[in-house]
Design an enzyme around this catalytic site. Sequence first.
Site, PDB file in Angstrom:
ATOM      1  N   SER A 178      21.359 -27.298  86.768  1.00 38.79           N
ATOM      2  CA  SER A 178      22.645 -27.137  86.092  1.00 38.79           C
ATOM      3  C   SER A 178      22.408 -26.436  84.757  1.00 38.79           C
ATOM      4  O   SER A 178      21.281 -26.354  84.273  1.00 38.79           O
ATOM      5  CB  SER A 178      23.302 -28.496  85.858  1.00 38.79           C
ATOM      6  OG  SER A 178      22.521 -29.259  84.976  1.00 38.79           O
ATOM      7  N   SER A 179      23.461 -25.930  84.179  1.00 34.04           N
ATOM      8  CA  SER A 179      23.369 -25.305  82.861  1.00 34.04           C
ATOM      9  C   SER A 179      24.603 -25.721  82.081  1.00 34.04           C
ATOM     10  O   SER A 179      25.468 -26.424  82.621  1.00 34.04           O
ATOM     11  CB  SER A 179      23.293 -23.786  83.004  1.00 34.04           C
ATOM     12  OG  SER A 179      24.494 -23.311  83.576  1.00 34.04           O
ATOM     13  N   ASP A 208      18.260  -9.755 105.291  1.00 40.99           N
ATOM     14  CA  ASP A 208      18.562 -10.666 104.198  1.00 40.99           C
ATOM     15  C   ASP A 208      20.064 -10.672 103.986  1.00 40.99           C
ATOM     16  O   ASP A 208      20.712  -9.645 104.072  1.00 40.99           O
ATOM     17  CB  ASP A 208      17.862 -10.197 102.920  1.00 40.99           C
ATOM     18  CG  ASP A 208      16.413 -10.632 102.911  1.00 40.99           C
ATOM     19  OD1 ASP A 208      16.136 -11.728 103.428  1.00 40.99           O
ATOM     20  OD2 ASP A 208      15.569  -9.870 102.404  1.00 40.99           O
ATOM     21  N   PHE A 220      19.658 -22.940  82.583  1.00 40.18           N
ATOM     22  CA  PHE A 220      19.494 -23.448  83.950  1.00 40.18           C
ATOM     23  C   PHE A 220      18.007 -23.635  84.237  1.00 40.18           C
ATOM     24  O   PHE A 220      17.193 -22.782  83.927  1.00 40.18           O
ATOM     25  CB  PHE A 220      20.071 -22.438  84.952  1.00 40.18           C
ATOM     26  CG  PHE A 220      19.915 -22.850  86.380  1.00 40.18           C
ATOM     27  CD1 PHE A 220      20.876 -23.655  86.984  1.00 40.18           C
ATOM     28  CD2 PHE A 220      18.803 -22.462  87.117  1.00 40.18           C
ATOM     29  CE1 PHE A 220      20.729 -24.037  88.301  1.00 40.18           C
ATOM     30  CE2 PHE A 220      18.656 -22.857  88.431  1.00 40.18           C
ATOM     31  CZ  PHE A 220      19.630 -23.635  89.027  1.00 40.18           C
ATOM     32  N   THR A 221      17.652 -24.762  84.767  1.00 39.71           N
ATOM     33  CA  THR A 221      16.272 -24.925  85.244  1.00 39.71           C
ATOM     34  C   THR A 221      16.316 -25.434  86.666  1.00 39.71           C
ATOM     35  O   THR A 221      17.323 -25.992  87.125  1.00 39.71           O
ATOM     36  CB  THR A 221      15.488 -25.955  84.416  1.00 39.71           C
ATOM     37  OG1 THR A 221      16.074 -27.252  84.617  1.00 39.71           O
ATOM     38  CG2 THR A 221      15.485 -25.615  82.941  1.00 39.71           C
TER      39      THR A 221
END
Lengths: 562, 695
Positions: free
Chosen positions: B398-399, B326, B392-393
Site C-alpha cells: 500500500s502507499s 504478455d 509503496f513497498t
Amino acid sequence: MSKELPGIILMFVLTLALAVPLGKYIARMYSGERSWTDKIFNPVERLFFRLSGIDPHKEMNWKEHMKHMLIINLVWFLSGMLVLMTQQYLPLNPDGNPNMSADLAFNTSISFVVNCNLQHYSGETGLSYLSQLFLMFLQFVSAGTGMAAAALLFNALKTRTTEKLGNFYDYFLKSCTRILLPLSVIVALVLLFNGTPMTFAGKDTITNLQGDTVQVSTGPAAAFIAIKHIGTNGGGFFGANAAHPFENPNYLTNMVLMMAQMIVPFAMIFALGYYLKRKKFAWVVFSVMTIGFLMLVIPNILMETRGNPLSAHMGIDMSKGAMEGKETRFGAAATGFWSIVTTVISTGSVNGMHDSTMPLSGMNELIAMMVNCFYGGCGVGILNFFIFIILAVFISGLMVGRTPEFMGKKIEAREMKIAMIVALLHPLLILAGTALAMALPQYTASTLSNPGFHGFSQALYEYTSSAANNGSGFEGLGDNTPWWNISTGIVLLLSRFLPIIGPVAIAGSLAAKKYTPESAGTLKTDSGTFGLMLFAVIAIVAALSFFPALTLGPIAEFFSLK
Amino acid sequence: MTREHRNELLRSKGISNGERNASLFSGALVATALKQSFIKLNPKSMFRNPVMFTVEIGTLIMLLVCIYIATGAKDQGSFSYNLVVFLILLLTLLFANFAEAIAEARGKAQANSLRKTREETPAKKVELVGEIFMNEVHIVPSSSLRKGDLFICEAGDIIPIDGEIIEGLASIDESAITGESAPVIREAGGDKSSVTGGTKVLSDKIKVKVTTEPGESFLDKMIALVEGASRQKTPNEIALTILLAGFTLVFIIVCTTLKPFADYANTPITIAAFISLFVCLIPTTIGGLLSAIGIAGMDRALRANVITKSGKAVETAGDIDVLLLDKTGTITIGNRKATHFYPSKGIDEQHFLKCTVLSSMADETPEGKSIIELAAIDPATYQVADPHFIKFTAETKSSGINIGTDRIRKGAYDAIRDMVQKAGNTFPEDTLEQIKTISSKGGTPLVVAENDKVLGVIELQDIIKAGIRERFDRLRKMGVKTVMVTGDNPLTAKFIAEKAGVDDYIAEARPEDKMNYIRKEQESGKLVAMMGDGTNDAPALAQADVGVAMNSGTQAAKEAGNMVDLDNDPTKLIEIVEIGKQLLMTRGTLTTFSIANDVAKYFAIVPALFITFIPALQGLNIMRLHSPESAILSAVIFNAVIIPLLIPLALKGVAYKPVGASALLRRNLLIYGLGGVIIPFIGIKLIDLVVSLFL
C-alpha cells in the site's frame, strides 16, 4: 454388350461390399484383437512358432523387420532355384518334364518370390507338379510378405512415438493363415466345381470331334489358381494363363477370379482406415484409386467393344468388339475390364492376349503398371501409394503454409530423400531397361514379334510388367532368352525389395518422430481436396516420366491406325 | 507510430527513402543484381542449386554445339537456331541468378539502412588508467570499440554501438530504429538496460558497456544470412531441394533413354531438341526462384523490423501452434486505469474523493495518475500542511500520505483489510461486495482507508486494445492457440482472457510458469512462440521454438531468443507467424506451378521431336504450333521468361488467408495447379505466333 456391363458393375460392387468387412477383420487381426478365428488358427500358429523357435511377441524395429524379410526371401529364392533345376530327378513329375535351364530358373524363382510371376515358360511342358506346388507355396509367402510390410506401415502410423513396430513373422504368418489361406480355399472350391482339375495324375488323353487323340495336361490346378489371384500373383498353371479353359472354365469363374484379385487389395485399404481409426482417409485413398482405375478401365471397355477399324476395313464383323486374342466365353467387355484389373493390381494373369488389344488399351495397361498403385498388389499397393502420399503431403503441406506433416509426423529431408529414390526407381528401371534393349538389337531385335511401334511397345511392356511386379506380357515377345531372363530378373529384384524397404524406412522414421496434434492450420488428409491433390501428383509424375516413351509406342501406333 | 515519421528521420540522416522502403526494382538495386547475375554463373556457386546447375551444363553443351556447327557440321540444324537456343538458355540462367541477386540486394539494402545509422559515430570512450577505470574520456570512432569497452553518452549524443547500461539512466530517442517518436527510458540494472547503436540520448548521462564485437551484432549476422556465402539452407529448403533434384533426375533418365528409343524408331533428334526438352521439363521455375523466396522471407521479417538470427526461425514461425503473449502491452494498453470510485456506506463522497486524490498525489505510477485524472481535481487545491508521503513497498502493498496525525492509505484489498482488522475495525460489507464485483469484471480494486477505517474502493480496469480480438480470431483460424500470460489473479485473468478472446491464460505467472507451460505444450508435440524482454525471460525464450526478444530487453534475452524485434511491439508475433506461412506457401505454390507447366511443355516439344519422321504424330500437336523449331523455341522462351515474371511474387510472397487448411489448399491448387496447367498452353501458343514470323 448390354448384358456384359451390368455383370461387371455388379461384380465390382459385390467385391467392395465384401472388402469393407474383410478390411475390418484384417485390422483387428493385425492389432492383435480377439476374433472368432482365433480358435482355429491359434493352435496352428503356435505349432509353427514352437517348431521354428520364433518368438512372435518380440517386437522389432523397421530395420530388423526388413532384415528378416530379406533373409527369408533369400531362402525361398534359393530353394526355388534348386527345385526348378532338379525337378527331373524329383517326385511328382508324371509327364517327365526336364530340368529348367539356369537362367530360366533364376528368372522364374525370382519372379515368384517377388510376387510377379513373369513366366518365360509354359507350365504344361516346363514344370513338374512338385515345382508347381513349390511355386504355389511361393505365391502364398510372397503375398504374405507384402502384407506383413503393409502391417508394419499401419503400425508405424499410429499416433505415438516408438521404434518397436511389431513382429515380422507374426504379421507374415497371420496374413498367410488367416487371410490368404481361407480365401484361397473358397476360390479353389468354386473352380473345382466348375471343372478345373485337381489331380496328381499325368496327361489325360481325349478323342476330339475329328477323331484325333489329344494329350491334355492336367494337374493340381484349382489350388494353384486360387492363390494366384487371391495373392495377386498371376502366374498361370498353364501357359495360356486364365484364357485356358481349365484355369478359367466359364463366365462365372471369370467373375470370381476378378473378385479374387481385387478383394485383398481393396480390403487392405479399409484395414488401414480401421486400424488407424481414420475410416474417412481410407475412403479418400480408395476413391483416388478408383478414379484412376475407372479412367483406365472405361476407355478400355469402350475401345475393345468398339472393334478395330483396320479389321472392319477387311470386312470382318466388329459387332462383338475386337475379338482377336480374346475368348468368346468371356466377351470383349469382360476381357477389357480384366486387362486393367490385372494391371492396376499387380496380378498379371490374363484371360486374353494384351498384345492384341487396341493401341490405346495397351497404353492404359502400361499406364496402370507405370502408376502401380491404383489398388496395387497384396500389401505392396498401399506401400507404393504411400510414396505418393508423402510427395503430395509435402507439396500441399507447403501450400497451406506449414512444414508438411502426415498423421501428425513431420515430413523432412530424410523422408523426402527416400520417397524420391523410390519414386525414381520405377521410371529408371522401366526406361533404362527398355533403352538397353533398344540399344542392343543384337540381343533383342529377333525376339520382337512386331516391327515398328508395336515392337517397341512389347519391350516397354516387358520391363514395365517386371518393374511393377506384374507378370503379364505383350506376348509375342520371345522372352525365354538369356537377355530377357537375366535383365528382367534383375529388374524384378530391385523393383520388389527397394519399394518395400523405402516406404517401410519412411514409416519407421516417422514412427520415431514426435507426434504433433492437429490444429485448424493442419492439412486435412481425409478431405476431397487432398484426394484431388494426390490424384494430380500421381497423374503428373506418371505422365511426366513416361509420356515420351508412350508416344513412340502405343500413341504413335494409335495415330497410325487410320 | 508512423512510417512517414521514420522515413523523415532517416532522410535527415542522409538515408534515402528508397533504400529503406525500396520498391521491388529500384535502379541501384537492379544494377547490383544484374552484375551479380553474371558473377553467379560461376559453376562453384551454381552447384548449390542442382536444378540450375544442370541447366548450366546444358547451356555449355549448346555452346559447344554452336562451335561444332560453326566448324561445318551439318546434322544439327542451322547455326542461328542453335545459337538462339543457347542464348535463351543463358538467359534462363541469368534470370534465375537475377532473382536471387535482387532478393539479396534488397535484403542487404534493408539491413544496411539500419546499420548506416550507427557507422562511424564519435564515441566517448572511457580509458583505463592504471588499474582502475577513470573518467578519462577520449573521443574515438565507434568502429574502434571492442566488446567490454566502456563509453559515456550524454544528452544529444548518438549511441555509437550496441551495449548495456551499467550506470545511470537516460531518456532515449529510438525512432531511428523503431520509428516510434516517443522517447523511452533506459536504466542500469533491470530489464531495460539495453541500448542500441544509432539511437540518441535525449537527457541525462549513462555509462555503457559494449556487448558485441564490431561485425557481430545481430544486424551483421542478419546481413551475413542474406549474403550468399554464409547462407545455410533451412531444413524445409533442403527437403524441397531433394524433391526438385529428384524431378531433375527423372528427366535426366527420360531424356537419356529417349535417344535409343528414337534411334529404334528411326527419328534422329538434334542435341538442341534434347537439351530444350530437358531444360523445359526440369522444375527451373521453382529452382530459379527458391533461394530468392527464402531470402525474401527474411527480408520481409526485417521490413517488419524483426531481425532473424536464422532462416529456419522464420520457417518455424509458420508452424507455430501456441503463442504466449504478455497481457500488458500486448492485449491491454500499457497499464490499468481508474474507471470508478465507490465510497463505502455512510462515507461522504467528497471526502472519499479528497482522500483518494491526496493518497495519489505522490504516486508516479500510471495507475496513480489515472486516479487523479478520473477525479478531475488538482491536488494543489487541497491546502495540506506538512504532508509526509508513504512509498509503496512489496511488504505493505500500500502507499499513501500522512498529514499531521491523519493517515491515508491506498492499497490492495488484503493489505488494507489486515491493517483495518488489526486496528479492531470491521471491513464494511458493501465495500467487500463491491470488491468482489470489480474482481469478477476483471478489474483491480484499490481500497482507500483513513486512520484504519475504510472509505471506499477505486476500480482500476485494463483497457483492451482495439482490434485485438479480431487478431486472435485470425490466429485461431490459422490454427494458432493464444495464451495470455499475466501476473493478475485467476479471476481477473479469466475475465480479460474472455474479453480479449484468447484461448488460455496463465494467471499469477512467475517466470518459471512460462517455462513450464512451454515445456508442457512442447511435450505434446506443439511448437511454441513467445516474446520476452527480461533476463528472467531468457530461459523461456531459449526453450520456445520461436523466441522473439524485444530490442529494449536485456542482452541475455536477446541472446536467448532467435529473433529480435526492433519495435518492441508484442503483437509483432502475429506478423511473424504470417511471414513464416507466406514463405512456405510461396515455395509450395511455385513448385506446383512449375511442375504443372510441364504438361503443356510436353505437348509442345514431344510432337516437335518426332513429327518430321512420324507425320502421324501431328495429331498430338494440339496447340497447332507452326513448326518443330518454333515449338521448341516457344517452349524454352516461355520457360525462361516465366522466371522474371514470377520474381515479384517470389519476393512479395503468396498472400496468406486464414480460411482453414482445406480451403487454402483448394484455392492455391486452383490458381497455381490448374493455372499452371493452362497458362503455358496460352503462353507457348502466343510466343509461337510471334516466333513463326521470324522462321
